[in-house]
Design a protein around this motif. Structure first.
Motif, PDB file in Angstrom:
ATOM      1  N   VAL A  77      -9.508  12.368   3.105  1.00 27.51           N
ATOM      2  CA  VAL A  77      -8.413  12.509   4.056  1.00 27.51           C
ATOM      3  C   VAL A  77      -7.134  12.042   3.367  1.00 27.51           C
ATOM      4  O   VAL A  77      -7.112  10.983   2.735  1.00 27.51           O
ATOM      5  N   VAL A  78      -6.076  12.863   3.491  1.00 26.59           N
ATOM      6  CA  VAL A  78      -4.792  12.580   2.841  1.00 26.59           C
ATOM      7  C   VAL A  78      -3.683  12.585   3.882  1.00 26.59           C
ATOM      8  O   VAL A  78      -3.697  13.398   4.812  1.00 26.59           O
ATOM      9  N   GLN A  79      -2.735  11.674   3.733  1.00 27.45           N
ATOM     10  CA  GLN A  79      -1.495  11.711   4.508  1.00 27.45           C
ATOM     11  C   GLN A  79      -0.334  11.519   3.548  1.00 27.45           C
ATOM     12  O   GLN A  79      -0.476  10.888   2.495  1.00 27.45           O
ATOM     13  N   PHE A  80       0.838  12.062   3.890  1.00 27.43           N
ATOM     14  CA  PHE A  80       2.057  11.822   3.134  1.00 27.43           C
ATOM     15  C   PHE A  80       2.953  10.913   3.969  1.00 27.43           C
ATOM     16  O   PHE A  80       3.075  11.080   5.187  1.00 27.43           O
ATOM     17  N   MET A  81       3.606   9.947   3.306  1.00 27.20           N
ATOM     18  CA  MET A  81       4.335   8.904   4.018  1.00 27.20           C
ATOM     19  C   MET A  81       5.364   8.289   3.091  1.00 27.20           C
ATOM     20  O   MET A  81       5.487   8.671   1.923  1.00 27.20           O
ATOM     21  N   HIS A  82       6.124   7.327   3.591  1.00 24.67           N
ATOM     22  CA  HIS A  82       6.911   6.427   2.751  1.00 24.67           C
ATOM     23  C   HIS A  82       7.137   5.149   3.536  1.00 24.67           C
ATOM     24  O   HIS A  82       7.084   5.130   4.772  1.00 24.67           O
ATOM     25  N   SER A  83       7.372   4.080   2.838  1.00 23.21           N
ATOM     26  CA  SER A  83       7.359   2.754   3.467  1.00 23.21           C
ATOM     27  C   SER A  83       8.512   2.540   4.437  1.00 23.21           C
ATOM     28  O   SER A  83       8.417   1.698   5.331  1.00 23.21           O
ATOM     29  N   ASP A  84       9.598   3.291   4.271  1.00 19.81           N
ATOM     30  CA  ASP A  84      10.779   3.069   5.101  1.00 19.81           C
ATOM     31  C   ASP A  84      10.901   4.103   6.220  1.00 19.81           C
ATOM     32  O   ASP A  84      11.986   4.282   6.776  1.00 19.81           O
ATOM     33  N   CYS A  85       9.815   4.764   6.559  1.00 22.78           N
ATOM     34  CA  CYS A  85       9.847   5.782   7.604  1.00 22.78           C
ATOM     35  C   CYS A  85      10.049   5.109   8.968  1.00 22.78           C
ATOM     36  O   CYS A  85       9.171   4.393   9.449  1.00 22.78           O
ATOM     37  N   GLN A  86      11.217   5.349   9.567  1.00 23.40           N
ATOM     38  CA  GLN A  86      11.536   4.745  10.856  1.00 23.40           C
ATOM     39  C   GLN A  86      11.060   5.591  12.032  1.00 23.40           C
ATOM     40  O   GLN A  86      10.950   5.088  13.155  1.00 23.40           O
ATOM     41  N   GLN A  87      10.789   6.860  11.766  1.00 21.89           N
ATOM     42  CA  GLN A  87      10.470   7.775  12.856  1.00 21.89           C
ATOM     43  C   GLN A  87       9.068   7.570  13.395  1.00 21.89           C
ATOM     44  O   GLN A  87       8.863   7.381  14.586  1.00 21.89           O
TER      45      GLN A  87
END
Length: 219
Positions: A77-87
Protein backbone atom coordinates in the motif's frame (compact mmCIF):
# COMPACT_ATOMS: atom_id res chain seq x y z
CA UNK A 1 -61.58 -31.81 20.02
CA UNK A 2 -59.20 -34.71 20.76
CA UNK A 3 -58.65 -35.25 17.04
CA UNK A 4 -57.93 -31.56 16.58
CA UNK A 5 -55.41 -31.56 19.45
CA UNK A 6 -53.81 -34.66 17.97
CA UNK A 7 -53.36 -32.96 14.59
CA UNK A 8 -52.03 -29.84 16.32
CA UNK A 9 -49.44 -31.86 18.27
CA UNK A 10 -48.41 -33.73 15.14
CA UNK A 11 -47.91 -30.42 13.33
CA UNK A 12 -45.73 -29.13 16.14
CA UNK A 13 -43.60 -32.29 16.01
CA UNK A 14 -43.17 -32.02 12.23
CA UNK A 15 -42.22 -28.34 12.52
CA UNK A 16 -39.66 -29.10 15.24
CA UNK A 17 -38.14 -31.90 13.16
CA UNK A 18 -37.80 -29.59 10.15
CA UNK A 19 -36.19 -26.86 12.27
CA UNK A 20 -33.64 -29.36 13.55
CA UNK A 21 -33.11 -31.17 10.26
CA UNK A 22 -32.82 -28.39 7.68
CA UNK A 23 -29.64 -26.72 9.09
CA UNK A 24 -27.95 -30.09 9.22
CA UNK A 25 -28.88 -30.83 5.62
CA UNK A 26 -27.64 -27.42 4.50
CA UNK A 27 -24.36 -27.90 6.37
CA UNK A 28 -23.89 -31.30 4.73
CA UNK A 29 -24.69 -29.87 1.29
CA UNK A 30 -22.26 -27.00 1.65
CA UNK A 31 -19.50 -29.31 2.86
CA UNK A 32 -20.05 -31.58 -0.12
CA UNK A 33 -20.65 -29.08 -2.91
CA UNK A 34 -19.90 -25.59 -1.58
CA UNK A 35 -16.81 -23.59 -2.48
CA UNK A 36 -15.39 -20.21 -1.51
CA UNK A 37 -16.16 -17.51 -4.04
CA UNK A 38 -13.77 -14.54 -4.07
CA UNK A 39 -14.21 -11.21 -5.79
CA UNK A 40 -11.75 -10.66 -8.64
CA UNK A 41 -10.06 -7.29 -8.21
CA UNK A 42 -9.49 -5.25 -11.38
CA UNK A 43 -6.09 -4.30 -12.78
CA UNK A 44 -5.78 -0.51 -12.85
CA UNK A 45 -3.38 2.14 -14.02
CA UNK A 46 -2.34 3.58 -17.35
CA UNK A 47 -5.16 4.23 -19.84
CA UNK A 48 -2.58 4.05 -22.63
CA UNK A 49 -1.13 0.61 -21.97
CA UNK A 50 -2.25 -2.90 -21.11
CA UNK A 51 0.27 -3.14 -18.30
CA UNK A 52 -0.33 -1.73 -14.83
CA UNK A 53 2.93 -2.87 -13.28
CA UNK A 54 4.82 -0.27 -11.25
CA UNK A 55 8.47 -0.26 -12.32
CA UNK A 56 11.35 -0.46 -9.82
CA UNK A 57 12.51 2.72 -8.11
CA UNK A 58 14.83 3.76 -5.27
CA UNK A 59 14.21 6.19 -2.41
CA UNK A 60 15.60 6.86 1.07
CA UNK A 61 13.66 5.95 4.21
CA UNK A 62 13.40 7.64 7.62
CA UNK A 63 16.50 5.78 8.79
CA UNK A 64 18.56 7.12 5.84
CA UNK A 65 18.60 3.64 4.29
CA UNK A 66 18.20 3.06 0.57
CA UNK A 67 14.92 1.30 -0.23
CA UNK A 68 14.79 -0.51 -3.55
CA UNK A 69 11.20 -1.06 -4.62
CA UNK A 70 10.08 -3.81 -4.73
CA UNK A 71 11.93 -4.97 -1.64
CA UNK A 72 10.38 -8.43 -1.73
CA UNK A 73 7.32 -10.32 -2.92
CA UNK A 74 4.56 -8.65 -0.96
CA UNK A 75 1.21 -6.88 -1.00
CA UNK A 76 1.92 -3.14 -0.96
CA UNK A 77 0.00 0.00 0.00
CA UNK A 78 1.38 3.40 -1.06
CA UNK A 79 0.36 6.96 -0.24
CA UNK A 80 1.87 10.27 -1.38
CA UNK A 81 2.21 13.00 1.26
CA UNK A 82 4.43 15.70 2.72
CA UNK A 83 5.05 16.70 6.30
CA UNK A 84 3.67 20.23 5.99
CA UNK A 85 0.33 19.28 4.43
CA UNK A 86 -2.24 21.48 6.19
CA UNK A 87 -5.23 20.28 4.19
CA UNK A 88 -5.50 16.62 5.14
CA UNK A 89 -2.01 15.28 5.88
CA UNK A 90 -2.59 14.30 9.51
CA UNK A 91 -5.90 12.60 8.74
CA UNK A 92 -4.41 10.69 5.83
CA UNK A 93 -1.55 9.46 8.02
CA UNK A 94 -4.01 8.44 10.73
CA UNK A 95 -5.91 6.41 8.15
CA UNK A 96 -2.67 4.70 7.12
CA UNK A 97 -2.03 4.06 10.81
CA UNK A 98 -5.32 2.15 10.88
CA UNK A 99 -4.04 -0.06 8.08
CA UNK A 100 -0.69 -0.45 9.85
CA UNK A 101 -2.44 -1.49 13.04
CA UNK A 102 -3.77 -4.54 11.22
CA UNK A 103 -0.93 -5.27 8.79
CA UNK A 104 2.09 -3.45 10.24
CA UNK A 105 3.82 -6.67 11.26
CA UNK A 106 2.48 -8.96 8.54
CA UNK A 107 5.31 -10.76 6.70
CA UNK A 108 3.55 -10.39 3.33
CA UNK A 109 2.78 -6.65 3.47
CA UNK A 110 4.75 -3.43 2.89
CA UNK A 111 3.40 0.07 3.58
CA UNK A 112 5.00 3.22 2.12
CA UNK A 113 4.34 6.91 2.72
CA UNK A 114 6.24 8.77 -0.02
CA UNK A 115 6.94 12.48 0.51
CA UNK A 116 6.90 14.71 -2.57
CA UNK A 117 8.76 17.48 -0.69
CA UNK A 118 12.55 17.16 -0.83
CA UNK A 119 12.70 19.22 2.38
CA UNK A 120 11.31 16.16 4.12
CA UNK A 121 14.72 14.81 4.99
CA UNK A 122 15.15 11.45 6.74
CA UNK A 123 15.32 13.25 10.10
CA UNK A 124 11.97 14.99 9.42
CA UNK A 125 10.41 11.69 8.39
CA UNK A 126 11.93 10.01 11.43
CA UNK A 127 9.92 12.32 13.66
CA UNK A 128 6.77 11.56 11.69
CA UNK A 129 7.44 7.85 11.99
CA UNK A 130 7.77 8.19 15.77
CA UNK A 131 4.53 10.17 15.91
CA UNK A 132 2.62 7.34 14.27
CA UNK A 133 4.40 4.50 16.03
CA UNK A 134 6.00 2.77 13.04
CA UNK A 135 8.98 1.31 14.90
CA UNK A 136 9.11 -2.45 14.45
CA UNK A 137 6.56 -2.37 11.64
CA UNK A 138 6.77 -2.61 7.86
CA UNK A 139 5.49 0.97 7.42
CA UNK A 140 8.23 3.22 6.02
CA UNK A 141 8.38 6.92 5.17
CA UNK A 142 10.33 7.57 1.96
CA UNK A 143 11.91 10.66 0.41
CA UNK A 144 13.95 11.66 -2.63
CA UNK A 145 14.35 14.48 -5.11
CA UNK A 146 11.17 16.30 -6.08
CA UNK A 147 11.75 15.34 -9.69
CA UNK A 148 11.92 11.64 -8.83
CA UNK A 149 9.02 11.49 -6.36
CA UNK A 150 6.84 13.48 -8.79
CA UNK A 151 7.79 11.12 -11.59
CA UNK A 152 6.94 8.11 -9.45
CA UNK A 153 3.57 9.55 -8.45
CA UNK A 154 2.54 10.56 -11.95
CA UNK A 155 4.20 8.03 -14.26
CA UNK A 156 4.02 4.91 -12.10
CA UNK A 157 0.88 5.41 -9.98
CA UNK A 158 -1.07 7.79 -12.27
CA UNK A 159 -1.75 10.26 -9.46
CA UNK A 160 -1.04 13.91 -8.71
CA UNK A 161 2.17 14.54 -6.83
CA UNK A 162 4.24 17.64 -7.58
CA UNK A 163 5.46 21.01 -6.33
CA UNK A 164 3.31 24.01 -7.25
CA UNK A 165 6.04 26.65 -7.17
CA UNK A 166 3.69 29.45 -8.21
CA UNK A 167 1.72 29.02 -5.00
CA UNK A 168 4.63 27.72 -2.93
CA UNK A 169 2.75 24.51 -2.18
CA UNK A 170 2.59 20.82 -3.01
CA UNK A 171 -0.21 18.94 -4.71
CA UNK A 172 -0.74 15.28 -3.91
CA UNK A 173 -3.52 12.75 -4.25
CA UNK A 174 -5.79 11.75 -1.32
CA UNK A 175 -5.75 8.12 -2.46
CA UNK A 176 -4.12 5.00 -1.10
CA UNK A 177 -2.90 2.64 -3.82
CA UNK A 178 -2.99 -1.15 -3.46
CA UNK A 179 -0.47 -3.29 -5.36
CA UNK A 180 -0.36 -7.04 -5.66
CA UNK A 181 2.76 -9.18 -5.34
CA UNK A 182 3.69 -8.46 -8.99
CA UNK A 183 3.52 -4.68 -8.40
CA UNK A 184 0.30 -4.33 -10.38
CA UNK A 185 -2.16 -1.64 -9.29
CA UNK A 186 -5.32 -3.31 -7.99
CA UNK A 187 -7.20 -0.46 -6.33
CA UNK A 188 -7.43 3.21 -5.36
CA UNK A 189 -9.02 4.16 -2.02
CA UNK A 190 -9.98 7.53 -0.55
CA UNK A 191 -8.54 7.91 2.93
CA UNK A 192 -11.28 10.10 4.39
CA UNK A 193 -14.16 7.63 4.56
CA UNK A 194 -14.22 4.66 6.90
CA UNK A 195 -15.95 2.51 4.28
CA UNK A 196 -13.12 3.10 1.81
CA UNK A 197 -10.42 2.23 4.34
CA UNK A 198 -12.43 -0.85 5.34
CA UNK A 199 -12.65 -1.78 1.66
CA UNK A 200 -8.87 -1.43 1.37
CA UNK A 201 -8.35 -3.70 4.39
CA UNK A 202 -10.76 -6.28 3.00
CA UNK A 203 -9.10 -6.33 -0.41
CA UNK A 204 -5.66 -6.54 1.19
CA UNK A 205 -6.87 -9.67 3.00
CA UNK A 206 -8.01 -11.05 -0.35
CA UNK A 207 -4.61 -10.48 -2.00
CA UNK A 208 -2.69 -11.77 1.02
CA UNK A 209 -4.81 -14.93 0.92
CA UNK A 210 -4.05 -15.37 -2.78
CA UNK A 211 -0.32 -14.86 -2.19
CA UNK A 212 -0.24 -17.30 0.72
CA UNK A 213 -1.94 -19.92 -1.45
CA UNK A 214 0.55 -19.36 -4.25
CA UNK A 215 3.44 -19.78 -1.82
CA UNK A 216 1.68 -22.52 0.16
CA UNK A 217 2.29 -20.82 3.49
CA UNK A 218 0.06 -20.13 6.45
CA UNK A 219 -1.26 -16.60 7.01
Amino acid sequence: MAERNKRYSLGKIITLVLILLIPGLLHFYLRQTGENVYLDLPYLGSPLSDTTQVQPFQLINQDSLLVRFPERESITVVQFMHSDCQQFGVYMNLAMARVAKKFGEHPMVNLYSISIDSNDTPSVLKEMAKQYGTEGTNWQFLTGSEAETSRIAQDEFWLDGFADHRNNSFIHSPYFILLDSKQRIRGYYEFFTKDEVDRLVGEMILLVTELSRENKVNL
